[in-house]
Write a protein that holds these residues in place. Structure first.
Motif, PDB file in Angstrom:
ATOM      1  N   GLU A  59      26.227 -13.020  -2.970  1.00 21.74           N
ATOM      2  CA  GLU A  59      25.263 -12.293  -3.805  1.00 21.74           C
ATOM      3  C   GLU A  59      24.713 -11.083  -3.054  1.00 21.74           C
ATOM      4  OE1 GLU A  59      23.619 -15.890  -6.700  1.00 21.74           O
ATOM      5  OE2 GLU A  59      22.359 -15.242  -5.026  1.00 21.74           O
ATOM      6  N   GLY A  60      24.410 -11.270  -1.770  1.00 28.41           N
ATOM      7  CA  GLY A  60      23.872 -10.176  -0.969  1.00 28.41           C
ATOM      8  C   GLY A  60      24.835  -9.008  -0.877  1.00 28.41           C
ATOM      9  N   GLU A  61      26.088  -9.292  -0.604  1.00 26.55           N
ATOM     10  CA  GLU A  61      27.090  -8.214  -0.514  1.00 26.55           C
ATOM     11  C   GLU A  61      27.256  -7.504  -1.856  1.00 26.55           C
ATOM     12  OE1 GLU A  61      28.430  -6.945   2.176  1.00 26.55           O
ATOM     13  OE2 GLU A  61      27.440  -8.437   3.436  1.00 26.55           O
ATOM     14  N   GLY A 112      17.206 -17.226  -3.252  1.00 27.33           N
ATOM     15  CA  GLY A 112      16.651 -16.309  -2.265  1.00 27.33           C
ATOM     16  C   GLY A 112      17.588 -15.180  -1.890  1.00 27.33           C
ATOM     17  N   LEU A 113      17.391 -14.678  -0.660  1.00 29.90           N
ATOM     18  CA  LEU A 113      18.136 -13.520  -0.164  1.00 29.90           C
ATOM     19  C   LEU A 113      19.001 -13.885   1.033  1.00 29.90           C
ATOM     20  CD1 LEU A 113      15.564 -10.571  -0.010  1.00 29.90           C
ATOM     21  CD2 LEU A 113      17.531 -10.796  -1.533  1.00 29.90           C
ATOM     22  N   ALA A 114      20.110 -13.198   1.141  1.00 27.83           N
ATOM     23  CA  ALA A 114      20.975 -13.351   2.305  1.00 27.83           C
ATOM     24  C   ALA A 114      20.384 -12.586   3.484  1.00 27.83           C
ATOM     25  CB  ALA A 114      22.374 -12.814   1.982  1.00 27.83           C
ATOM     26  N   ASP A 115      20.684 -13.041   4.671  1.00 28.04           N
ATOM     27  CA  ASP A 115      20.224 -12.343   5.874  1.00 28.04           C
ATOM     28  C   ASP A 115      20.768 -10.922   5.949  1.00 28.04           C
ATOM     29  OD1 ASP A 115      18.638 -14.444   6.789  1.00 28.04           O
ATOM     30  OD2 ASP A 115      20.251 -15.316   7.991  1.00 28.04           O
ATOM     31  N   CYS A 116      21.979 -10.684   5.411  1.00 26.95           N
ATOM     32  CA  CYS A 116      22.550  -9.331   5.452  1.00 26.95           C
ATOM     33  C   CYS A 116      21.677  -8.346   4.668  1.00 26.95           C
ATOM     34  CB  CYS A 116      23.992  -9.318   4.946  1.00 26.95           C
ATOM     35  SG  CYS A 116      24.227  -9.796   3.214  1.00 26.95           S
ATOM     36  N   VAL A 117      21.020  -8.813   3.620  1.00 22.10           N
ATOM     37  CA  VAL A 117      20.122  -7.948   2.846  1.00 22.10           C
ATOM     38  C   VAL A 117      18.873  -7.645   3.667  1.00 22.10           C
ATOM     39  CG1 VAL A 117      18.699  -7.765   0.765  1.00 22.10           C
ATOM     40  CG2 VAL A 117      20.986  -8.767   0.622  1.00 22.10           C
ATOM     41  N   ARG A 118      18.321  -8.655   4.279  1.00 20.01           N
ATOM     42  CA  ARG A 118      17.124  -8.449   5.115  1.00 20.01           C
ATOM     43  C   ARG A 118      17.405  -7.462   6.242  1.00 20.01           C
ATOM     44  NH1 ARG A 118      16.933 -14.228   4.496  1.00 20.01           N
ATOM     45  NH2 ARG A 118      15.262 -14.762   3.043  1.00 20.01           N
ATOM     46  N   ARG A 119      18.581  -7.598   6.866  1.00 20.72           N
ATOM     47  CA  ARG A 119      18.932  -6.697   7.974  1.00 20.72           C
ATOM     48  C   ARG A 119      19.134  -5.263   7.500  1.00 20.72           C
ATOM     49  NH1 ARG A 119      22.051 -11.211   9.471  1.00 20.72           N
ATOM     50  NH2 ARG A 119      23.909 -10.253   8.550  1.00 20.72           N
TER      51      ARG A 119
END
Length: 159
Positions: A59-61, A112-119
């Motif tokens: 989802e994040g990608e 929620g959100l993937a860590d790749c989005v947070r980064r």
């Protein structure tokens, strides 16, 4: 200014779509608002932590792929900085002053959100430590955008 809201999942509740439509109407004179709603990835029943991360990463990608070059990216995340209406308004005003033409907002899905989005995000914000549905966050974000614009224009919010 252009605002691009990128989120996961459809809004099914009529009261939320009615509220969103109202704030989109109010925002129209102040800038362009685009909403991109992407489909949720299938989460297996009783998923392992690895399966949850895999779904969130997909989802994040997918969401990051919709962020246009040059857009300032704000992720809405319960773990993000607690942001007041005034702080959001000040950030939008500062971005506009420095030539930013578009702000993208990412709202994760039910998991929620993937860590790749947070980064990748330029700023991660939270509307509070309570848990709200991702559909409600879309409505609240539109309301806060409208409020920020009114604050920056020194116009009353209520009339």
């Amino acid at each position: 200014m252009k605002y691009h809201i990128i989120s996961i999942g459809k809004i099914k509740e009529k009261y939320l779509t009615a509220g969103m439509d109202e704030f989109l109407k109010r925002l129209r004179p102040y800038g362009q608002v685009e909403i991109t709603a992407l489909p949720e990835e299938k989460m297996p029943d009783s998923p392992s932590d690895a399966q949850k991360r895999q779904v969130l990463d997909k989802e994040g990608e997918k969401m990051l792929g919709r962020v246009r070059d040059g857009s300032y990216l704000i992720a809405l995340d319960v773990q993000g900085d607690l942001a007041s209406s005034e702080k959001i308004a000040a950030a939008i005003a500062d971005l506009a002053l420095h030539g930013c033409r578009e702000i993208s907002f990412i709202i994760g899905g039910p998991f929620g959100l993937a860590d790749c989005v947070r980064r990748r995000a330029d700023w991660c914000i939270s509307f509070g430590r309570i848990t709200l549905t991702h559909q409600m966050i879309r409505l609240l974000l539109l309301e806060q955008l409208y409020r920020a614009i009114k604050i920056n224009r020194h116009e009353p919010y209520h009339w």
